[in-house]
Each structure stands twice: as structure tokens, then as C-alpha cells.
Write an enzyme that holds these catalytic residues in place. Structure first.
Site, PDB file in Angstrom:
ATOM      1  N   TYR A   1     -13.083  -3.934  -2.499  1.00  0.00           N
ATOM      2  CA  TYR A   1     -13.745  -3.991  -2.941  1.00  0.00           C
ATOM      3  C   TYR A   1     -14.961  -4.609  -3.386  1.00  0.00           C
ATOM      4  CZ  TYR A   1     -17.037  -1.398  -6.511  1.00  0.00           C
ATOM      5  OH  TYR A   1     -18.478  -1.587  -7.396  1.00  0.00           O
TER       6      TYR A   1
ATOM      7  N   LYS B   1      -0.336  -9.067   8.452  1.00  0.00           N
ATOM      8  CA  LYS B   1      -0.319  -7.952   9.876  1.00  0.00           C
ATOM      9  C   LYS B   1      -1.629  -7.479   9.691  1.00  0.00           C
ATOM     10  CE  LYS B   1       0.264  -3.601   7.984  1.00  0.00           C
ATOM     11  NZ  LYS B   1       1.044  -2.606   6.373  1.00  0.00           N
TER      12      LYS B   1
ATOM     13  N   ARG C   1      -9.609  -0.201   4.589  1.00  0.00           N
ATOM     14  CA  ARG C   1      -9.264   0.298   3.098  1.00  0.00           C
ATOM     15  C   ARG C   1      -9.401  -0.852   2.258  1.00  0.00           C
ATOM     16  NH1 ARG C   1      -4.000   3.785   2.636  1.00  0.00           N
ATOM     17  NH2 ARG C   1      -4.081   3.861   0.540  1.00  0.00           N
TER      18      ARG C   1
ATOM     19  N   THR D   1       0.585  -1.015   0.203  1.00  0.00           N
ATOM     20  CA  THR D   1       0.075   0.218   0.251  1.00  0.00           C
ATOM     21  C   THR D   1       0.882   1.304   0.404  1.00  0.00           C
ATOM     22  OG1 THR D   1      -1.370  -1.498   1.129  1.00  0.00           O
ATOM     23  CG2 THR D   1      -1.795   1.475   1.105  1.00  0.00           C
ATOM     24  N   THR D   2       2.073   1.195   0.626  1.00  0.00           N
ATOM     25  CA  THR D   2       2.565   2.288   0.655  1.00  0.00           C
ATOM     26  C   THR D   2       3.392   2.454  -0.181  1.00  0.00           C
ATOM     27  OG1 THR D   2       2.992   2.070   3.507  1.00  0.00           O
ATOM     28  CG2 THR D   2       4.202   3.431   2.416  1.00  0.00           C
TER      29      THR D   2
ATOM     30  N   ILE E   1       5.590  -3.911  11.033  1.00  0.00           N
ATOM     31  CA  ILE E   1       5.158  -3.342   8.882  1.00  0.00           C
ATOM     32  C   ILE E   1       4.494  -2.033   9.288  1.00  0.00           C
ATOM     33  CG2 ILE E   1       4.208  -3.475   6.768  1.00  0.00           C
ATOM     34  CD1 ILE E   1       4.017  -6.145   7.234  1.00  0.00           C
TER      35      ILE E   1
ATOM     36  N   TYR F   1      -2.493 -10.061   4.677  1.00  0.00           N
ATOM     37  CA  TYR F   1      -2.924  -8.519   5.194  1.00  0.00           C
ATOM     38  C   TYR F   1      -4.360  -8.319   5.580  1.00  0.00           C
ATOM     39  CZ  TYR F   1      -2.031  -3.120   4.710  1.00  0.00           C
ATOM     40  OH  TYR F   1      -2.367  -2.018   5.049  1.00  0.00           O
TER      41      TYR F   1
END
Length: 320
Positions: A111, A165, A142, A48-49, A207, A137
Site C-alpha cells: 500500500y 521468495k 499483492r 499470506t497463506t 514456498i 518476499y
């Protein structure tokens, strides 16, 4: 018992971009070296980052391959391979394994809002796609979907699903996961403001977004705890709490990239649809950076302009 991929701080590394939007590999290399000098215990690439969702498949695989070469086995390279399309996640898994990643990070399909059975089947297929260890994760804020503890338990029975995570922020859920899965599923905090709390529940580390800026200090939060000094770990967590909050004033990775530019790193901007923070939020973050002594001496709160489409802005940068 399964093997721990890393213990301590895994940096969810940003992907530096040039002004035209292409990946800035020389800067990326220097950021990796900065992480290793700062005793990061692993790097996570194209998560993501790292703006994995706006990378092409070609860029994604090349970025992981470049990181593998740069790191050269000094610390684990964990490749983001998640997708809301199971066949695409399988493809990314195979490709990341091919170019030498040490482990994979698989986010819950976003989604689609899959059922718990759908999540189980999705992650099962991802795990079967390669021999690499897999970190699940879970970030409901999100993705719109949460992995339930009972589903974690089922997934923990798959040999190469070794860790999670957990970024739900729900400590009751984390405790339940730890109780159900024990050493069949290691936990990592997915929230920089909850590192010590997660460690107290048996997590193996974090993380982290914060460690893009402060790898040594984030490592030290974990290391102090592992050395039996929980009070020092708590003190470090609290010391950096305001900075952590500032790095999440807007959607990650917008603030951390904007912060690193203000600190003098030529990391560029996020790809659309992510754009810079508005001036009010940016000024608040720059003020916090200044209080922590992280801004370049030439930068003061109020002196940094905001990037607009087609305009590079006036943030001082340096080539690394």
C-alpha cells in the site's frame, strides 16, 4: 558463502480457524504433522497463506511459538514478520526470534508504494532487528511494488539477508537477480506453476500453497530435479498444473482453505475481508479436486454448499 535455510518445498501453511474465528490449535498441530510426514522441507507460519495480515500481534507470536514447539527442530520454522510499517516489522522480527523461529519472511511493504531506496532501508532495518536469516518476499500483484534486481543486489550484501521468495512471475527478472547476486542470495519460487522453471535458474526450491494439500508430491517435484531427473520433475509439475490453477481461482488462501474443508479437514474459513468463493468458482475447483481423487467419497461436485456469514455451510469435515 551464506547458508541455505532449506532446499526443496517450504509449505506456506494455512491457519485453521474455529467457527467463531479463533485459531484452532489442535488442527494446526495435525497439519504440521501432516507436513512433516509428507516430507515438507520447511513450514512458513503466519505468511499470506496463513492470514498473517488479520492476526493480532498476540495471535501471530503465539502461532509461531506453537509451531516451533510442535516442529521441535525437525524442519525449519520460518515466521512471517512482514508489515508496511517498518517499526511493526522490526517488532515482529524480534518477537519471532524470541519464541524460537529459525528464519523470517519479510514481504515488501504493501500500500505505501515505497521507492527502491525506501525498500532498501526498510529491509535493512528488518535485518538488523534480529540475528535470524531473512527471506525477502516479492509479490507485486499483492503489494503494488516490485523489488528491482539492483535493489536485490544491494540487499544481498547484508549478511543475514540470505534468500528471496520471487513471486513476480517475471523470469527475466529472476535470471537477472541470479546473475547479479549469485550465492549471496538464494532464490525460491513463489509460484507453484513455475517450480521447475525456477529450479532451472538455480532456485533452491519453492514456498508453496499446493503443498498444503500435497506436501509429498510438491517435495517430489523439487527432489527429482535435485537428483538430476529434470524430465520427471517437469512431468510432475505438469501433472499437477490444473490443480495448481484451481487453487488460485480466487485470492489465496480462499481456495486452498475451501478445498481442504471439502477434503475433510476442519480448517474453518478465512477471516474477513476474505470470504468463500462464489458457487461457480467453487464448483469448478471441486470438479478439479474430484478428478485428482482428493474429495472425500461422500462429496461430489454439486453437493457442496458455500459458507455465508453466520452460516457454517454443509461441507463435510472431520476433526483431526
Amino acid at each position: 558463502m551464506k547458508n541455505v535455510i532449506f532446499k526443496g518445498t517450504g509449505t506456506a501453511l494455512i491457519t485453521p480457524m474455529r467457527e467463531g474465528g479463533s485459531i484452532n490449535y489442535p488442527v494446526f498441530k495435525e497439519l504440521i504433522e501432516m507436513q512433516i510426514r509428507g516430507h515438507a522441507d520447511a513450514v512458513i507460519i503466519a505468511g499470506t497463506t496463513g492470514e498473517g495480515s488479520t492476526l493480532t500481534d498476540k495471535e501471530h507470536i503465539e502461532l509461531v511459538e506453537f509451531a516451533v514447539r510442535c516442529v521441535n527442530k525437525r524442519i525449519p520454522v520460518i515466521a512471517g514478520a512482514g508489515s508496511n510499517n517498518t517499526s511493526h516489522a522490526v517488532y515482529l522480527s524480534k518477537e519471532c526470534e524470541r519464541v524460537g523461529a529459525d528464519a523470517l519472511l519479510h514481504v515488501t511493504p504493501y500500500y505505501n508504494k515505497a521507492s527502491q531506496q525506501g525498500l532498501f532501508l526498510h529491509f535493512s532495518e528488518c535485518a538488523k532487528a534480529s540475528k535470524l536469516p531473512v527471506i525477502l518476499y516479492n509479490v507485486p500483484s499483492r503489494t503494488g511494488v516490485n523489488i528491482f534486481p539492483a535493489t536485490y543486489k544491494r540487499l544481498s550484501e547484508i549478511d543475514n539477508i540470505v534468500a528471496a521468495k520471487e513471486a513476480s512471475g517475471n523470469f527475466s527478472q529472476m535470471a537477472k537477480i541470479a546473475s547479479l547476486c549469485k550465492n549471496d542470495l538464494f532464490l525460491y519460487s513463489g509460484n507453484d506453476d513455475q517450480i521447475t522453471s525456477a529450479l532451472a535458474l538455480g532456485a533452491k526450491g519453492v514456498i508453496s500453497v499446493l503443498s498444503n494439500i500435497l506436501p509429498q508430491e510438491t517435495h517430489d517435484i523439487c527432489e527429482a530435479y535435485f537428483q538430476g531427473n529434470s524430465e520427471e520433475s517437469d512431468n510432475l509439475q505438469l501433472k499437477y498444473l490444473e490443480l495448481i490453477e484451481a487453487l488460485f481461482l480466487d485470492v489465496n488462501p480462499i481456495p486452498v482453505k475451501q478445498a481442504m474443508r471439502a477434503m475433510g479437514y476442519d480448517v474453518g474459513h478465512c477471516r474477513l475481508p476474505l470470504c468463500d468463493m462464489d458457487s461457480t468458482m467453487a464448483e469448478k475447483m471441486f470438479t478439479v479436486l474430484y478428478r485428482y481423487g482428493l474429495l472425500k467419497s461422500s462429496v461430489r461436485p454439486g453437493s457442496v454448499t458455500i459458507h455465508r456469514p453466520g452460516y457454517a455451510g454443509a461441507i463435510p469435515t472431520r476433526n483431526l
